[in-house]
Design an enzyme around this catalytic site. Structure first.
Site, PDB file in Angstrom:
ATOM      1  N   ARG A   1      -6.508   1.055 -15.383  1.00  0.00           N
ATOM      2  CA  ARG A   1      -6.169   1.812 -14.146  1.00  0.00           C
ATOM      3  C   ARG A   1      -6.834   3.328 -14.355  1.00  0.00           C
ATOM      4  O   ARG A   1      -7.730   3.595 -13.522  1.00  0.00           O
ATOM      5  CB  ARG A   1      -4.582   2.119 -13.697  1.00  0.00           C
TER       6      ARG A   1
ATOM      7  N   GLY B   1       1.070  -1.199   0.193  1.00  0.00           N
ATOM      8  CA  GLY B   1      -0.467   0.355   0.356  1.00  0.00           C
ATOM      9  C   GLY B   1       0.691   1.412  -0.029  1.00  0.00           C
ATOM     10  O   GLY B   1      -0.031   2.668   0.138  1.00  0.00           O
TER      11      GLY B   1
ATOM     12  N   GLU C   1       4.681  -6.087   1.784  1.00  0.00           N
ATOM     13  CA  GLU C   1       4.893  -6.009   0.853  1.00  0.00           C
ATOM     14  C   GLU C   1       4.363  -5.348   0.014  1.00  0.00           C
ATOM     15  O   GLU C   1       3.165  -5.559  -0.577  1.00  0.00           O
ATOM     16  CB  GLU C   1       3.105  -7.467   1.020  1.00  0.00           C
ATOM     17  N   PRO C   2       5.456  -4.042  -0.280  1.00  0.00           N
ATOM     18  CA  PRO C   2       5.103  -3.337  -1.988  1.00  0.00           C
ATOM     19  C   PRO C   2       5.193  -3.693  -2.985  1.00  0.00           C
ATOM     20  O   PRO C   2       5.362  -5.216  -3.668  1.00  0.00           O
ATOM     21  CB  PRO C   2       6.115  -2.939  -1.482  1.00  0.00           C
ATOM     22  N   GLY C   3       4.557  -4.000  -3.927  1.00  0.00           N
ATOM     23  CA  GLY C   3       4.042  -4.085  -5.309  1.00  0.00           C
ATOM     24  C   GLY C   3       4.161  -2.684  -6.425  1.00  0.00           C
ATOM     25  O   GLY C   3       5.379  -2.527  -6.835  1.00  0.00           O
TER      26      GLY C   3
ATOM     27  N   TYR D   1       0.079  -3.123 -11.821  1.00  0.00           N
ATOM     28  CA  TYR D   1      -1.329  -3.632 -12.586  1.00  0.00           C
ATOM     29  C   TYR D   1      -1.462  -2.301 -13.694  1.00  0.00           C
ATOM     30  O   TYR D   1      -2.346  -1.865 -14.054  1.00  0.00           O
ATOM     31  CB  TYR D   1      -1.793  -2.397 -11.099  1.00  0.00           C
TER      32      TYR D   1
ATOM     33  N   CYS E   1     -14.060  -0.754 -28.276  1.00  0.00           N
ATOM     34  CA  CYS E   1     -15.572  -0.220 -28.792  1.00  0.00           C
ATOM     35  C   CYS E   1     -16.311   0.048 -27.053  1.00  0.00           C
ATOM     36  O   CYS E   1     -17.034  -1.210 -27.107  1.00  0.00           O
ATOM     37  CB  CYS E   1     -16.111  -1.274 -29.667  1.00  0.00           C
ATOM     38  N   GLU E   2     -15.652   1.220 -26.511  1.00  0.00           N
ATOM     39  CA  GLU E   2     -16.216   1.550 -25.699  1.00  0.00           C
ATOM     40  C   GLU E   2     -16.257   3.067 -25.078  1.00  0.00           C
ATOM     41  O   GLU E   2     -14.550   3.682 -25.185  1.00  0.00           O
ATOM     42  CB  GLU E   2     -15.960   0.672 -24.001  1.00  0.00           C
TER      43      GLU E   2
ATOM     44  N   TYR F   1     -10.119   3.013 -11.782  1.00  0.00           N
ATOM     45  CA  TYR F   1      -9.696   4.091 -11.004  1.00  0.00           C
ATOM     46  C   TYR F   1      -9.967   4.952 -10.810  1.00  0.00           C
ATOM     47  O   TYR F   1      -9.893   6.015  -9.854  1.00  0.00           O
ATOM     48  CB  TYR F   1      -8.585   3.219  -9.924  1.00  0.00           C
TER      49      TYR F   1
HETATM   50  N1  LLP Z   1      -0.580  -7.538  -0.282  1.00  0.00           N
HETATM   51  C1  LLP Z   1      -2.219  -7.825  -0.153  1.00  0.00           C
HETATM   52  C2  LLP Z   1      -2.204  -8.694   0.527  1.00  0.00           C
HETATM   53  C3  LLP Z   1      -2.125  -7.131  -1.768  1.00  0.00           C
HETATM   54  O1  LLP Z   1      -4.220  -7.774  -1.870  1.00  0.00           O
HETATM   55  C4  LLP Z   1      -1.584  -6.325  -2.042  1.00  0.00           C
HETATM   56  C5  LLP Z   1      -2.918  -5.571  -3.448  1.00  0.00           C
HETATM   57  C6  LLP Z   1      -0.122  -6.020  -1.670  1.00  0.00           C
HETATM   58  C7  LLP Z   1       0.030  -6.709  -0.100  1.00  0.00           C
HETATM   59  C8  LLP Z   1       0.372  -4.936  -2.800  1.00  0.00           C
HETATM   60  O2  LLP Z   1      -0.471  -3.317  -2.742  1.00  0.00           O
HETATM   61  P1  LLP Z   1       0.410  -2.150  -3.417  1.00  0.00           P
HETATM   62  O3  LLP Z   1       2.104  -1.839  -2.208  1.00  0.00           O
HETATM   63  O4  LLP Z   1       0.623  -2.716  -4.722  1.00  0.00           O
HETATM   64  O5  LLP Z   1      -0.123  -0.856  -3.088  1.00  0.00           O
HETATM   65  N2  LLP Z   1      -5.250  -2.595  -9.208  1.00  0.00           N
HETATM   66  C9  LLP Z   1      -4.982  -1.839  -8.335  1.00  0.00           C
HETATM   67  C10 LLP Z   1      -4.992  -1.974  -6.445  1.00  0.00           C
HETATM   68  C11 LLP Z   1      -4.539  -3.528  -6.088  1.00  0.00           C
HETATM   69  C12 LLP Z   1      -4.364  -3.868  -5.444  1.00  0.00           C
HETATM   70  C13 LLP Z   1      -4.114  -5.377  -4.643  1.00  0.00           C
HETATM   71  N3  LLP Z   1      -3.977  -6.108  -3.561  1.00  0.00           N
HETATM   72  C14 LLP Z   1      -4.021  -0.379  -8.910  1.00  0.00           C
HETATM   73  O6  LLP Z   1      -3.788  -0.498 -10.059  1.00  0.00           O
HETATM   74  O7  LLP Z   1      -4.087   0.471  -8.197  1.00  0.00           O
END
Ligand code: LLP
Length: 400
Positions: free
Chosen positions: A313, A233, A274-276, A372, A343-344, A317
């Site tokens: 995105r 997050g 857990e960064p994404g 993402y 086509c939207e 969102y």
């Molecule tokens: N851990 C868990 C259990 C999660 O469900 C997620 C993301 C993360 C870690 C990593 O979150 P992050 O650091 O990336 O914010 N598709 C959306 C984001 C969905 C995130 C889902 N879970 C977007 O494009 O903003």
């Protein structure tokens, strides 16, 4: 119709370096371009800002599962946060050992759970129902538990995962029921977890949800804890004029809160995150080409050779992605809607966007496309997936 139109995305990786001019000469748009160096820099940054010596990072691979990205993170010592059996299997195939992967389940089937448990990967359980079924079948094993810490945070309602409206996690108030089930089946809770949302700009919410989780992580409840997992997050900057998040100050506070917790718990636990987005968002750009200019009354529409199927995105969102006209960076500023080929009506990367004059044939760079974007792509309208090209070093000097 030729095969080209039906081709799936290609995954291409290079150890060397490139710049945009070179990449655009070599590959047809649309394509994603990823920089390994950027991901490594972000990894090293996040590792040091939370002031706790035993911090472990589990990359949320759902943000981007390009195998080369998994490989560089594996070499850096990172683990994996996986959310489906396929993600677990890809991580294992890419050389992560089972002890470096955590599977966070949500509405998983019995079959999925037994598949994962055969791999030796730790399962993070997020409902009483699953806990009961799991305990019955796997008595005496180690587990992690995901809680809903009752804090609503994140940059859009679709990606807020705490509070009264979410499907995720076990309520903190159900901790007695949790203890009863764990006792009945001798389950050993070695970790507790929360993930409050994605893109959390208000750091006080992150700290609050951490404190709420720690409030139930007491020794008398869970004597076998090895780690606390704070999820992901961590917000990244999507708009060039957005203020930078002060992560040092945040890391200091989180470190102090955790130290006090561990002192009371009586053992120095590991802290997992857990960064994404934080690792991959900035590492990717998406290159598209303008093929049609048209006017609808007052609107200037620039139509490009891609659409929300490749980068959804903005549609999903209402997310802002900065767009640069790399073919005419010094052109006169005008307002455009940058629209795709799907086509939207909602298929726009940007609406009312001020951007240097766009001509047919110009290349546009859509920024923050590493997280993402491709991982949420589809072949709706039977549009093929774009290429993903990885270089260790990408010169992001955008003017060509
Ligand atoms: N851990 C868990 C259990 C999660 O469900 C997620 C993301 C993360 C870690 C990593 O979150 P992050 O650091 O990336 O914010 N598709 C959306 C984001 C969905 C995130 C889902 N879970 C977007 O494009 O903003």
């Amino acid at each position: 119709m030729t095969d080209t139109f039906l081709k799936q995305g290609e995954i291409i990786s290079f150890i060397g370096r490139t710049d945009l001019t070179e990449a655009l000469k070599r590959y047809e748009t649309p394509f994603f371009l990823y920089s390994g160096e950027s991901i490594i820099n972000r990894y090293n940054f996040i590792k040091q800002f939370i002031k706790w010596k035993n911090i472990k990072i589990f990359y949320a691979m759902k943000s981007n599962y390009h195998p080369q990205i998994l490989e560089i993170l594996r070499n850096e010592g990172c683990g994996i946060d996986a959310v489906s059996p396929a993600e677990v299997f890809l991580a294992l195939k890419c050389g992560f050992t089972p002890d470096r992967v955590i599977f966070t389940s949500n509405n998983s089937t019995d079959e999925e759970i037994s598949e994962i448990s055969r791999t030796g990967v730790l399962i993070n359980i997020d409902s009483l129902s699953r806990l009961e079924k799991y305990g019955r079948k796997y008595q005496g094993t180690d587990i992690c538990l995901r809680f809903n810490t009752d804090v609503v945070a994140g940059e859009h309602s679709h990606i807020q995962t705490g509070g009264p409206k979410t499907k995720f996690g076990i309520l903190l108030s159900d901790v007695e029921k949790v203890l009863q089930i764990c006792g009945k089946y001798s389950l050993k809770v070695i970790g507790v977890h929360k993930h409050a949302g994605s893109g959390i700009s208000d750091k006080s919410k992150f700290i609050q949800s951490m404190k709420n989780l720690l409030s139930i992580a007491l020794k008398e409840n869970f004597p076998d804890l090895k780690f606390i997992d704070l999820g992901g997050g961590f917000k990244v900057k999507y708009h060039p004029e957005e203020a930078d998040v002060d992560y040092d100050e945040f890391g200091e506070t989180a470190g102090n809160v955790f130290k006090e917790f561990c002192d009371n718990y009586g053992r120095q636990l590991s802290l997992y995150i857990e960064p994404g987005k934080f690792l991959t968002s900035e590492a990717g750009i998406f290159l598209v080409q303008v093929n049609t200019l048209k006017k609808n009354k007052e609107r200037n529409i620039a139509g490009v050779n891609s659409g929300f199927t490749h980068l959804m995105r903005p549609v999903l969102y209402n997310a802002y992605h900065h767009i640069i006209n790399i073919s005419n960076p010094d052109g006169e500023l005008r307002v455009y809607d940058i629209c795709g080929n799907i086509c939207e009506s909602g298929d726009c990367f940007a609406v009312d966007r001020l951007i240097p004059e766009i001509r047919e044939g110009d290349f546009l760079a859509i920024m923050n496309a590493g997280a993402y974007c491709f991982s949420m792509a589809s072949i709706y309208n039977m549009r093929p997936l774009p290429r993903e090209i990885f270089f260790i070093k990408v010169n992001l000097n955008l003017a060509i």
